[in-house]
Scaffold this motif. Sequence first.
Motif, PDB file in Angstrom:
ATOM      1  N   SER A  88       0.011  26.089   5.389  1.00 16.12           N
ATOM      2  CA  SER A  88      -1.266  25.640   6.395  1.00 16.12           C
ATOM      3  C   SER A  88      -1.553  24.221   6.398  1.00 16.12           C
ATOM      4  CB  SER A  88      -2.425  26.351   5.702  1.00 16.12           C
ATOM      5  OG  SER A  88      -3.730  25.895   6.311  1.00 16.12           O
ATOM      6  N   LYS A  89      -1.754  23.790   7.634  1.00 20.93           N
ATOM      7  CA  LYS A  89      -2.127  22.120   7.889  1.00 20.93           C
ATOM      8  C   LYS A  89      -3.378  21.890   7.229  1.00 20.93           C
ATOM      9  CE  LYS A  89      -1.759  20.371  11.881  1.00 20.93           C
ATOM     10  NZ  LYS A  89      -1.641  20.205  13.187  1.00 20.93           N
ATOM     11  N   ALA A  90      -4.424  23.143   7.230  1.00 23.83           N
ATOM     12  CA  ALA A  90      -5.867  22.852   6.544  1.00 23.83           C
ATOM     13  C   ALA A  90      -5.556  22.577   5.097  1.00 23.83           C
ATOM     14  CB  ALA A  90      -6.515  23.903   6.703  1.00 23.83           C
ATOM     15  N   ASP A  91      -4.661  23.425   4.481  1.00 30.52           N
ATOM     16  CA  ASP A  91      -4.476  23.194   2.909  1.00 30.52           C
ATOM     17  C   ASP A  91      -3.739  22.130   2.625  1.00 30.52           C
ATOM     18  OD1 ASP A  91      -4.949  25.506   1.146  1.00 30.52           O
ATOM     19  OD2 ASP A  91      -4.015  26.667   2.868  1.00 30.52           O
ATOM     20  N   GLU A  92      -2.640  21.512   3.492  1.00 32.33           N
ATOM     21  CA  GLU A  92      -2.263  20.248   3.313  1.00 32.33           C
ATOM     22  C   GLU A  92      -3.052  19.068   3.496  1.00 32.33           C
ATOM     23  OE1 GLU A  92       1.916  19.768   2.409  1.00 32.33           O
ATOM     24  OE2 GLU A  92       0.284  21.122   1.281  1.00 32.33           O
ATOM     25  N   LEU A  93      -3.995  19.172   4.696  1.00 30.78           N
ATOM     26  CA  LEU A  93      -4.924  17.994   4.763  1.00 30.78           C
ATOM     27  C   LEU A  93      -5.587  17.681   3.558  1.00 30.78           C
ATOM     28  CD1 LEU A  93      -6.360  16.294   6.786  1.00 30.78           C
ATOM     29  CD2 LEU A  93      -7.795  18.237   7.438  1.00 30.78           C
ATOM     30  N   LEU A  94      -6.198  18.917   2.993  1.00 32.04           N
ATOM     31  CA  LEU A  94      -7.310  18.748   2.004  1.00 32.04           C
ATOM     32  C   LEU A  94      -6.557  18.060   0.994  1.00 32.04           C
ATOM     33  CD1 LEU A  94     -10.142  19.191   1.085  1.00 32.04           C
ATOM     34  CD2 LEU A  94      -9.588  21.330   0.236  1.00 32.04           C
ATOM     35  N   ARG A  95      -5.284  18.440   0.581  1.00 37.05           N
ATOM     36  CA  ARG A  95      -4.561  18.214  -0.521  1.00 37.05           C
ATOM     37  C   ARG A  95      -4.266  16.706  -0.649  1.00 37.05           C
ATOM     38  NH1 ARG A  95       1.131  18.660  -2.564  1.00 37.05           N
ATOM     39  NH2 ARG A  95       1.815  19.262  -0.549  1.00 37.05           N
ATOM     40  N   PHE A  96      -3.771  16.170   0.573  1.00 38.57           N
ATOM     41  CA  PHE A  96      -3.559  14.691   0.429  1.00 38.57           C
ATOM     42  C   PHE A  96      -4.601  14.025   0.702  1.00 38.57           C
ATOM     43  CE2 PHE A  96       0.640  16.560   1.240  1.00 38.57           C
ATOM     44  CZ  PHE A  96       1.394  15.842   0.659  1.00 38.57           C
ATOM     45  N   VAL A  97      -5.781  14.502   1.390  1.00 39.93           N
ATOM     46  CA  VAL A  97      -7.184  13.571   1.377  1.00 39.93           C
ATOM     47  C   VAL A  97      -7.532  13.431   0.071  1.00 39.93           C
ATOM     48  CG1 VAL A  97      -9.731  13.830   2.068  1.00 39.93           C
ATOM     49  CG2 VAL A  97      -7.659  13.975   3.666  1.00 39.93           C
ATOM     50  N   ASN A  98      -7.567  14.541  -0.700  1.00 42.87           N
ATOM     51  CA  ASN A  98      -7.878  14.562  -2.228  1.00 42.87           C
ATOM     52  C   ASN A  98      -7.121  13.635  -3.006  1.00 42.87           C
ATOM     53  OD1 ASN A  98      -9.765  15.666  -3.902  1.00 42.87           O
ATOM     54  ND2 ASN A  98      -8.391  16.952  -4.948  1.00 42.87           N
ATOM     55  N   LYS A  99      -5.704  13.341  -2.634  1.00 37.47           N
ATOM     56  CA  LYS A  99      -4.947  12.357  -3.317  1.00 37.47           C
ATOM     57  C   LYS A  99      -5.041  11.050  -2.899  1.00 37.47           C
ATOM     58  CE  LYS A  99      -0.910  15.567  -4.291  1.00 37.47           C
ATOM     59  NZ  LYS A  99       0.413  15.900  -4.016  1.00 37.47           N
ATOM     60  N   SER A 100      -5.932  10.692  -1.956  1.00 33.71           N
ATOM     61  CA  SER A 100      -5.946   9.309  -1.248  1.00 33.71           C
ATOM     62  C   SER A 100      -7.159   8.718  -1.620  1.00 33.71           C
ATOM     63  CB  SER A 100      -5.647   9.420   0.218  1.00 33.71           C
ATOM     64  OG  SER A 100      -4.365  10.116   0.336  1.00 33.71           O
ATOM     65  N   ARG A 101      -7.306   7.379  -1.754  1.00 37.45           N
ATOM     66  CA  ARG A 101      -8.412   6.622  -1.908  1.00 37.45           C
ATOM     67  C   ARG A 101      -9.356   6.592  -0.596  1.00 37.45           C
ATOM     68  NH1 ARG A 101      -9.443   1.842  -3.011  1.00 37.45           N
ATOM     69  NH2 ARG A 101      -7.332   0.942  -2.366  1.00 37.45           N
ATOM     70  N   LYS A 102      -8.622   6.493   0.357  1.00 33.52           N
ATOM     71  CA  LYS A 102      -9.145   6.042   1.821  1.00 33.52           C
ATOM     72  C   LYS A 102      -8.529   7.054   2.790  1.00 33.52           C
ATOM     73  CE  LYS A 102     -11.543   2.293   0.454  1.00 33.52           C
ATOM     74  NZ  LYS A 102     -12.975   2.221   0.501  1.00 33.52           N
ATOM     75  N   VAL A 103      -9.484   7.486   3.869  1.00 33.60           N
ATOM     76  CA  VAL A 103      -8.844   8.180   5.094  1.00 33.60           C
ATOM     77  C   VAL A 103      -9.038   7.177   6.307  1.00 33.60           C
ATOM     78  CG1 VAL A 103      -9.109  10.269   6.286  1.00 33.60           C
ATOM     79  CG2 VAL A 103      -9.404  10.194   3.831  1.00 33.60           C
ATOM     80  N   VAL A 104      -7.796   7.254   6.815  1.00 39.27           N
ATOM     81  CA  VAL A 104      -7.789   6.193   8.296  1.00 39.27           C
ATOM     82  C   VAL A 104      -7.751   7.125   9.400  1.00 39.27           C
ATOM     83  CG1 VAL A 104      -6.835   4.349   9.292  1.00 39.27           C
ATOM     84  CG2 VAL A 104      -6.972   4.400   6.784  1.00 39.27           C
ATOM     85  N   PHE A 162       0.678  -1.063  -0.181  1.00 38.32           N
ATOM     86  CA  PHE A 162      -0.038   0.168   0.101  1.00 38.32           C
ATOM     87  C   PHE A 162       0.894   1.233   0.102  1.00 38.32           C
ATOM     88  CE2 PHE A 162      -2.997  -3.158   2.078  1.00 38.32           C
ATOM     89  CZ  PHE A 162      -3.983  -2.983   1.259  1.00 38.32           C
ATOM     90  N   GLN A 163       0.270   2.031  -0.829  1.00 35.61           N
ATOM     91  CA  GLN A 163       1.061   3.754  -0.475  1.00 35.61           C
ATOM     92  C   GLN A 163       0.351   4.437   0.326  1.00 35.61           C
ATOM     93  OE1 GLN A 163       3.776   4.652  -2.490  1.00 35.61           O
ATOM     94  NE2 GLN A 163       3.590   2.458  -3.160  1.00 35.61           N
ATOM     95  N   ILE A 164       1.031   4.730   1.505  1.00 41.58           N
ATOM     96  CA  ILE A 164       0.368   5.433   2.656  1.00 41.58           C
ATOM     97  C   ILE A 164       1.122   6.705   2.878  1.00 41.58           C
ATOM     98  CG2 ILE A 164       0.015   5.431   4.705  1.00 41.58           C
ATOM     99  CD1 ILE A 164      -1.179   3.014   3.456  1.00 41.58           C
ATOM    100  N   SER A 165       0.106   7.869   2.953  1.00 41.28           N
ATOM    101  CA  SER A 165       0.629   9.234   3.353  1.00 41.28           C
ATOM    102  C   SER A 165       0.416   9.468   4.805  1.00 41.28           C
ATOM    103  CB  SER A 165      -0.320  10.170   2.210  1.00 41.28           C
ATOM    104  OG  SER A 165      -0.215  11.371   2.543  1.00 41.28           O
ATOM    105  N   PHE A 166       0.954  10.235   5.458  1.00 43.58           N
ATOM    106  CA  PHE A 166       0.664  10.747   6.904  1.00 43.58           C
ATOM    107  C   PHE A 166       1.255  12.046   7.122  1.00 43.58           C
ATOM    108  CE2 PHE A 166       3.840   7.714   7.810  1.00 43.58           C
ATOM    109  CZ  PHE A 166       4.588   8.271   8.495  1.00 43.58           C
ATOM    110  N   PRO A 167       0.680  13.087   7.838  1.00 45.63           N
ATOM    111  CA  PRO A 167       1.262  14.332   7.968  1.00 45.63           C
ATOM    112  C   PRO A 167       2.714  14.603   8.000  1.00 45.63           C
ATOM    113  CG  PRO A 167      -0.808  14.294   9.110  1.00 45.63           C
ATOM    114  CD  PRO A 167      -0.460  12.836   8.837  1.00 45.63           C
ATOM    115  N   ASP A 168       3.327  13.917   9.126  1.00 45.82           N
ATOM    116  CA  ASP A 168       4.684  14.021   9.626  1.00 45.82           C
ATOM    117  C   ASP A 168       5.713  13.335   8.493  1.00 45.82           C
ATOM    118  OD1 ASP A 168       4.864  14.660  12.627  1.00 45.82           O
ATOM    119  OD2 ASP A 168       3.353  13.139  12.607  1.00 45.82           O
TER     120      ASP A 168
END
Length: 237
Positions: free
Chosen positions: A137-153, A123-129
Amino acid sequence: MKEIQHLFGDLKETVCSEDNLTVLGLLQEKAFEEFEKNCQTETWLGLSFSLLVILISAITVVFLVKKYRVHVDYIILNLRSRWKGIYSVESGDFQFDAFISYAEDDYRIVSTILYQTLTKKGFQISFPDKDFIPGISKADELLRFVNKSRKVVFVVTENFLDNGWNSYAVQMVVTHSFHNDRKQSIIVIIKDDIAIKRMPKDLRYIWWSIVSIRWPETTELIEQFWDELDYALKSVE
């Protein structure tokens, strides 16, 4: 007008529309004082009503902005992304299989257990750190990577429930999933034997559409846990 009333020949026949008095009668001192009070009362009543309407409107706007802050943020962030040329990815064209959201105190669990195990499974996994760019902005980055990911855990622990940012992240992800018709994209890993009634309310409201998996309390159940998570990550929305 009172001083030169002798110049007007029809004052006795001229009626004041405001008080149904003749203008001549209105020029009497007591009648005029009463008329002036009535006028002032109506003026202040109109002004007071206008101020009350403005005050109620302002309070309502503040209340709505506070209550739906995340929705407002989501719209602003999306508009900002469009302005920068960053658009939503097409279905099936995701860069990551999952984005993991967690409390900072649970970093070790995510980085040394979840990330390493899921990566070994392909699996290709993304997380903030790992992926968030410092200074943005953490909010900008959050939306950007959520948008790039099939699932959010979401890794929900006692630490997670105590952190205000995580509540914001939950609201943002839920808002994003419903705006993009991705209601089946959220997975919740529940740790510390937390009851469902203690989950963030935004997750409870859509509990019917998410996948929840309990973190195993014993090593005998660890393989079953990984199988459930593997299946959830591979499932089609």
